[in-house]
Scaffold this motif. Sequence first.
Motif, PDB file in Angstrom:
ATOM      1  N   ALA A   9      -9.480 -48.921  28.691  1.00 48.99           N
ATOM      2  CA  ALA A   9      -8.265 -48.790  29.509  1.00 48.99           C
ATOM      3  C   ALA A   9      -7.094 -49.495  28.830  1.00 48.99           C
ATOM      4  O   ALA A   9      -7.270 -50.544  28.221  1.00 48.99           O
ATOM      5  CB  ALA A   9      -8.498 -49.386  30.892  1.00 48.99           C
ATOM      6  N   ALA A  10      -5.921 -48.923  28.959  1.00 47.68           N
ATOM      7  CA  ALA A  10      -4.718 -49.531  28.372  1.00 47.68           C
ATOM      8  C   ALA A  10      -4.162 -50.582  29.322  1.00 47.68           C
ATOM      9  O   ALA A  10      -3.932 -50.315  30.494  1.00 47.68           O
ATOM     10  CB  ALA A  10      -3.665 -48.469  28.112  1.00 47.68           C
ATOM     11  N   THR A  11      -3.959 -51.804  28.796  1.00 46.72           N
ATOM     12  CA  THR A  11      -3.315 -52.867  29.563  1.00 46.72           C
ATOM     13  C   THR A  11      -2.064 -53.376  28.852  1.00 46.72           C
ATOM     14  O   THR A  11      -1.389 -54.251  29.375  1.00 46.72           O
ATOM     15  CB  THR A  11      -4.284 -54.055  29.788  1.00 46.72           C
ATOM     16  OG1 THR A  11      -4.680 -54.580  28.511  1.00 46.72           O
ATOM     17  CG2 THR A  11      -5.521 -53.626  30.569  1.00 46.72           C
ATOM     18  N   THR A  12      -1.770 -52.833  27.680  1.00 43.78           N
ATOM     19  CA  THR A  12      -0.652 -53.302  26.866  1.00 43.78           C
ATOM     20  C   THR A  12       0.179 -52.113  26.400  1.00 43.78           C
ATOM     21  O   THR A  12      -0.379 -51.122  25.931  1.00 43.78           O
ATOM     22  CB  THR A  12      -1.170 -54.071  25.631  1.00 43.78           C
ATOM     23  OG1 THR A  12      -2.036 -55.113  26.058  1.00 43.78           O
ATOM     24  CG2 THR A  12      -0.031 -54.653  24.817  1.00 43.78           C
ATOM     25  N   ASN A  13       1.490 -52.219  26.519  1.00 45.54           N
ATOM     26  CA  ASN A  13       2.395 -51.194  25.988  1.00 45.54           C
ATOM     27  C   ASN A  13       3.031 -51.711  24.702  1.00 45.54           C
ATOM     28  O   ASN A  13       3.305 -52.901  24.562  1.00 45.54           O
ATOM     29  CB  ASN A  13       3.477 -50.833  27.008  1.00 45.54           C
ATOM     30  CG  ASN A  13       2.921 -49.968  28.117  1.00 45.54           C
ATOM     31  OD1 ASN A  13       2.016 -49.165  27.899  1.00 45.54           O
ATOM     32  ND2 ASN A  13       3.449 -50.129  29.306  1.00 45.54           N
ATOM     33  N   TRP A  14       3.283 -50.781  23.790  1.00 45.84           N
ATOM     34  CA  TRP A  14       3.797 -51.100  22.462  1.00 45.84           C
ATOM     35  C   TRP A  14       4.998 -50.229  22.139  1.00 45.84           C
ATOM     36  O   TRP A  14       5.098 -49.103  22.590  1.00 45.84           O
ATOM     37  CB  TRP A  14       2.720 -50.844  21.402  1.00 45.84           C
ATOM     38  CG  TRP A  14       1.475 -51.630  21.607  1.00 45.84           C
ATOM     39  CD1 TRP A  14       0.359 -51.229  22.297  1.00 45.84           C
ATOM     40  CD2 TRP A  14       1.205 -52.947  21.131  1.00 45.84           C
ATOM     41  NE1 TRP A  14      -0.588 -52.222  22.268  1.00 45.84           N
ATOM     42  CE2 TRP A  14      -0.100 -53.296  21.555  1.00 45.84           C
ATOM     43  CE3 TRP A  14       1.934 -53.871  20.388  1.00 45.84           C
ATOM     44  CZ2 TRP A  14      -0.684 -54.517  21.270  1.00 45.84           C
ATOM     45  CZ3 TRP A  14       1.344 -55.089  20.082  1.00 45.84           C
ATOM     46  CH2 TRP A  14       0.056 -55.404  20.522  1.00 45.84           C
ATOM     47  N   ASN A  36       8.704 -52.002  13.118  1.00 46.61           N
ATOM     48  CA  ASN A  36       7.510 -52.841  13.167  1.00 46.61           C
ATOM     49  C   ASN A  36       6.886 -52.737  14.555  1.00 46.61           C
ATOM     50  O   ASN A  36       7.603 -52.689  15.562  1.00 46.61           O
ATOM     51  CB  ASN A  36       7.860 -54.300  12.858  1.00 46.61           C
ATOM     52  CG  ASN A  36       8.277 -54.473  11.419  1.00 46.61           C
ATOM     53  OD1 ASN A  36       7.753 -53.834  10.516  1.00 46.61           O
ATOM     54  ND2 ASN A  36       9.249 -55.335  11.190  1.00 46.61           N
ATOM     55  N   LEU A  37       5.573 -52.713  14.606  1.00 49.54           N
ATOM     56  CA  LEU A  37       4.842 -52.657  15.866  1.00 49.54           C
ATOM     57  C   LEU A  37       5.220 -53.868  16.710  1.00 49.54           C
ATOM     58  O   LEU A  37       5.175 -55.004  16.245  1.00 49.54           O
ATOM     59  CB  LEU A  37       3.334 -52.651  15.581  1.00 49.54           C
ATOM     60  CG  LEU A  37       2.403 -52.532  16.780  1.00 49.54           C
ATOM     61  CD1 LEU A  37       2.607 -51.197  17.501  1.00 49.54           C
ATOM     62  CD2 LEU A  37       0.959 -52.669  16.319  1.00 49.54           C
ATOM     63  N   THR A  38       5.612 -53.629  17.975  1.00 46.63           N
ATOM     64  CA  THR A  38       6.095 -54.688  18.855  1.00 46.63           C
ATOM     65  C   THR A  38       5.495 -54.507  20.239  1.00 46.63           C
ATOM     66  O   THR A  38       5.497 -53.400  20.784  1.00 46.63           O
ATOM     67  CB  THR A  38       7.634 -54.641  18.964  1.00 46.63           C
ATOM     68  OG1 THR A  38       8.192 -54.757  17.651  1.00 46.63           O
ATOM     69  CG2 THR A  38       8.165 -55.748  19.838  1.00 46.63           C
ATOM     70  N   ARG A  39       5.001 -55.610  20.810  1.00 47.56           N
ATOM     71  CA  ARG A  39       4.504 -55.567  22.184  1.00 47.56           C
ATOM     72  C   ARG A  39       5.693 -55.536  23.131  1.00 47.56           C
ATOM     73  O   ARG A  39       6.658 -56.285  22.960  1.00 47.56           O
ATOM     74  CB  ARG A  39       3.629 -56.776  22.465  1.00 47.56           C
ATOM     75  CG  ARG A  39       3.030 -56.726  23.858  1.00 47.56           C
ATOM     76  CD  ARG A  39       2.074 -57.841  24.103  1.00 47.56           C
ATOM     77  NE  ARG A  39       1.566 -57.736  25.479  1.00 47.56           N
ATOM     78  CZ  ARG A  39       0.914 -58.693  26.089  1.00 47.56           C
ATOM     79  NH1 ARG A  39       0.671 -59.836  25.452  1.00 47.56           N
ATOM     80  NH2 ARG A  39       0.494 -58.534  27.316  1.00 47.56           N
ATOM     81  N   LEU A  40       5.622 -54.697  24.141  1.00 49.47           N
ATOM     82  CA  LEU A  40       6.740 -54.549  25.073  1.00 49.47           C
ATOM     83  C   LEU A  40       6.617 -55.506  26.248  1.00 49.47           C
ATOM     84  O   LEU A  40       6.144 -55.162  27.323  1.00 49.47           O
ATOM     85  CB  LEU A  40       6.826 -53.098  25.564  1.00 49.47           C
ATOM     86  CG  LEU A  40       7.205 -52.091  24.487  1.00 49.47           C
ATOM     87  CD1 LEU A  40       7.193 -50.677  25.049  1.00 49.47           C
ATOM     88  CD2 LEU A  40       8.558 -52.418  23.880  1.00 49.47           C
ATOM     89  N   ILE A  41       7.024 -56.749  26.001  1.00 52.01           N
ATOM     90  CA  ILE A  41       7.175 -57.781  27.022  1.00 52.01           C
ATOM     91  C   ILE A  41       8.422 -58.571  26.646  1.00 52.01           C
ATOM     92  O   ILE A  41       9.008 -58.356  25.597  1.00 52.01           O
ATOM     93  CB  ILE A  41       5.938 -58.722  27.124  1.00 52.01           C
ATOM     94  CG1 ILE A  41       5.693 -59.447  25.797  1.00 52.01           C
ATOM     95  CG2 ILE A  41       4.716 -57.979  27.597  1.00 52.01           C
ATOM     96  CD1 ILE A  41       4.640 -60.532  25.891  1.00 52.01           C
TER      97      ILE A  41
END
Length: 190
Positions: free
Chosen positions: A113-118, A125-130
């Motif tokens: 399951a996805a719990t993280t958006n990117w 550059n790959l970045t976490r969306l928070i």
Amino acid sequence: MKALLALSSSLILASTSLVGASPVDKRVVCPLYIPAPSDDPFEATALPGYYLDSAGKIAVLVKGQPLEAFTYSSNGPLGLWGPAQTATTCPGYFYLNANQKTTHYATLTFDAAATTNWDAAPGTNLTRLIIPPPSTFLACKRPATSTKGGDYVLFLVTEENVTVPATLDTDDGDSIVGNSCVKTKIHVST
């Protein structure tokens, strides 16, 4: 042709019954097709020639550009098609998730399951969306005695300007010496 499948676009989906699922939840929505593997678009900037991959369910860097079937966008989960089906997931489909372990670092795993958006827009550059959006990773060399896959285990740095701890524990049981780690960005190729 890159196997870029924007998750924000419409996908044709089908419900598939899976053996072993609980009687209450027997169906999982899965894409009708698996995108064709293409060159892995996620390269470590501090370790040229090393690319994002999965070893078991742990996010790692491997030498060379493997053929992978990733799905990603500028605002959503990052998915990877793998080789095996599980009782409650689509055939081998897993999402890259950040699991906060300390105030400074998160382990990275591929889960059902996805719990993280990117933000994985090509050319960035790959970045976490928070807030604030972290885009720095630690690539930590596996111990020479490890039998686990992947040359480097990836951790997400969630608080900048901190010292790397003396040891970091992976989600697959390795204890990694902090001085074997290098800070890196993960560049998404176009």
